[in-house]
Design a protein around this motif. Structure first.
Motif, short mmCIF file in Angstrom:
data_model
loop_
_atom_site.label_atom_id
_atom_site.label_comp_id
_atom_site.label_asym_id
_atom_site.label_seq_id
_atom_site.Cartn_x
_atom_site.Cartn_y
_atom_site.Cartn_z
N LEU A 166 -23.45 -53.69 -14.85
CA LEU A 166 -24.18 -53.70 -13.34
C LEU A 166 -22.79 -54.44 -12.60
O LEU A 166 -22.57 -55.53 -12.63
CB LEU A 166 -25.32 -54.35 -13.37
N CYS A 167 -22.64 -53.82 -11.38
CA CYS A 167 -22.17 -54.40 -10.13
C CYS A 167 -22.96 -54.23 -9.07
O CYS A 167 -23.08 -53.15 -8.95
CB CYS A 167 -20.71 -53.84 -9.99
N THR A 168 -23.34 -55.44 -8.38
CA THR A 168 -24.30 -55.12 -7.38
C THR A 168 -23.88 -56.20 -6.19
O THR A 168 -22.96 -57.02 -6.29
CB THR A 168 -25.64 -55.21 -7.78
N GLU A 169 -24.72 -56.38 -5.21
CA GLU A 169 -24.70 -57.48 -4.18
C GLU A 169 -26.12 -57.92 -3.98
O GLU A 169 -27.09 -57.12 -3.97
CB GLU A 169 -24.15 -57.08 -3.08
N ILE A 170 -26.08 -59.32 -3.63
CA ILE A 170 -27.27 -59.64 -3.09
C ILE A 170 -27.06 -60.03 -1.57
O ILE A 170 -26.10 -60.35 -0.97
CB ILE A 170 -27.52 -61.06 -3.97
N MET A 171 -28.18 -59.66 -0.71
CA MET A 171 -28.23 -59.70 0.62
C MET A 171 -29.45 -60.80 1.10
O MET A 171 -30.37 -61.10 0.48
CB MET A 171 -28.67 -58.43 1.20
N PHE A 172 -29.25 -61.14 2.44
CA PHE A 172 -30.27 -61.98 2.95
C PHE A 172 -31.02 -61.57 4.01
O PHE A 172 -30.38 -61.00 4.92
CB PHE A 172 -29.60 -63.36 3.05
N ASP A 173 -32.11 -62.07 4.14
CA ASP A 173 -32.83 -61.75 5.70
C ASP A 173 -32.14 -62.17 6.78
O ASP A 173 -31.49 -63.32 6.89
CB ASP A 173 -34.47 -62.51 5.64
N GLU A 174 -32.03 -61.35 7.82
CA GLU A 174 -31.20 -61.66 9.01
C GLU A 174 -31.55 -62.97 9.81
O GLU A 174 -30.94 -63.48 10.42
CB GLU A 174 -30.96 -60.42 9.86
N LYS A 175 -32.99 -63.08 9.79
CA LYS A 175 -33.43 -64.53 10.49
C LYS A 175 -32.63 -65.72 9.84
O LYS A 175 -32.39 -66.51 10.42
CB LYS A 175 -34.89 -64.49 10.41
N LEU A 176 -32.54 -65.58 8.62
CA LEU A 176 -32.11 -66.65 7.71
C LEU A 176 -30.84 -66.71 8.00
O LEU A 176 -29.91 -67.61 8.26
CB LEU A 176 -32.29 -66.57 6.14
N ASN A 177 -29.86 -65.37 7.96
CA ASN A 177 -28.50 -65.39 8.33
C ASN A 177 -28.39 -66.03 9.86
O ASN A 177 -27.28 -66.76 9.71
CB ASN A 177 -27.95 -63.84 8.23
N SER A 178 -28.94 -65.42 10.61
CA SER A 178 -28.60 -66.03 12.20
C SER A 178 -28.92 -67.62 12.18
O SER A 178 -28.13 -68.31 12.61
CB SER A 178 -29.82 -65.61 12.96
N GLN A 179 -30.00 -68.42 11.27
CA GLN A 179 -30.11 -69.64 11.36
C GLN A 179 -28.79 -70.38 10.64
O GLN A 179 -28.50 -71.46 10.90
CB GLN A 179 -31.34 -70.24 10.63
#
Length: 272
Positions: A205-218
């Motif tokens: 498996l090759c994949t990516e983990i993403m994050f909620d944009e509210k947290l990204n902004s903070q």
């Protein structure tokens, strides 16, 4: 900055099969006199008891039997062979602890001994081993473009840096744990962590983990992330790879964050 006792360089084949005098347990616990030297007894690497308990609860809430979406490995991957849980080295940024559970996508059973490798950019958008290439993207006004049919091959490193890269073997519950920083960003991509899972010496498996944009902004508003010469141009909503089921489950963890996700793989399938 303190590091764990697991920072060793080994080939991926040796890492997975335990070839050589160290063996599987020895590779995971080399230099740690407390280790019992078997996969079943591998400690919860570098997590204190409170974070360990929170990670277990977060993984329970993240539990799913759905196959994890696969992605391309991107332009900055190469095999580091660096067995460690603390990936930060000298990189500044908001602490991010990762708890990842690997399981069989068909049976939903954990895959102990699977090798899980992670890599991502630093707060300023640079990748270790590829600082020249990633700096060109940051300063040249170009974007990393991921198009259908694009094939990425393993990169030949252009420098000796290896920050924010590392590999762990899954424990008896299929879990690996890393301490890193919240990734930064670069033109053309949203905030993400790359993950590759190896099962029986195959890229499962090759994949990516993403994050909620509210947290990204903070996070991206904190000092370590403010060095970009241009505004951020790509978010979850317009990223070419983002999917909702790539979002990690994230909670506060002391001065940083703890993120958890389940990686369900059909390990008979080769990932691009």
């Amino acid at each position: 900055m303190a590091h764990d006792h697991q920072d060793r360089r080994v080939s991926r084949r040796r890492l997975i099969t335990g070839i050589g005098s160290l063996g599987l347990g020895g590779l995971l616990t080399a230099g740690d006199p407390r280790a019992a030297g078997t996969l079943a007894d591998v400690p919860a690497s570098a997590f204190d008891s409170d974070t360990h308990a929170k990670a277990q609860a977060l993984l329970s809430s993240a539990q799913t039997c759905k196959l994890t979406p696969s992605t391309k490995q991107g332009p900055y991957y190469f095999e580091t062979g660096s067995v460690r849980s603390d990936l930060r080295e000298d990189r500044q940024g908001v602490r991010l602890r990762l708890a990842l559970k690997v399981q069989d996508g068909g049976t939903c059973r954990p895959l102990p001994g699977a090798a899980v490798e992670v890599w991502h950019c630093d707060a300023g958008g640079l990748y270790s081993g590829a600082e020249t290439q990633s700096r060109d993207v940051l300063t040249g006004g170009d974007k990393v473009r991921v198009r259908p049919g694009t094939v990425f091959t393993d990169l030949t490193p252009s420098d000796r840096r290896r920050y924010l890269r590392g590999v762990q073997l899954a424990d008896r519950d299929g879990i690996v744990r890393f301490t890193t920083i919240w990734p930064g960003w670069y033109p053309g991509r949203t905030v993400h962590v790359h993950v590759m899972v190896m099962v029986e010496d195959q890229r499962a498996l090759c994949t990516e983990i993403m994050f909620d944009e509210k947290l990204n902004s903070q996070v991206l508003a904190t000092p370590a992330y403010l060095g970009h010469q241009q505004p951020r141009d790509t978010f979850n909503t317009n990223d070419p790879i983002f999917r909702d089921d790539m979002l990690a489950h994230v909670i506060k963890d002391g001065p940083g964050y703890l993120a958890a996700t389940v990686l369900a793989t059909d390990h008979d399938e080769q990932s691009a």
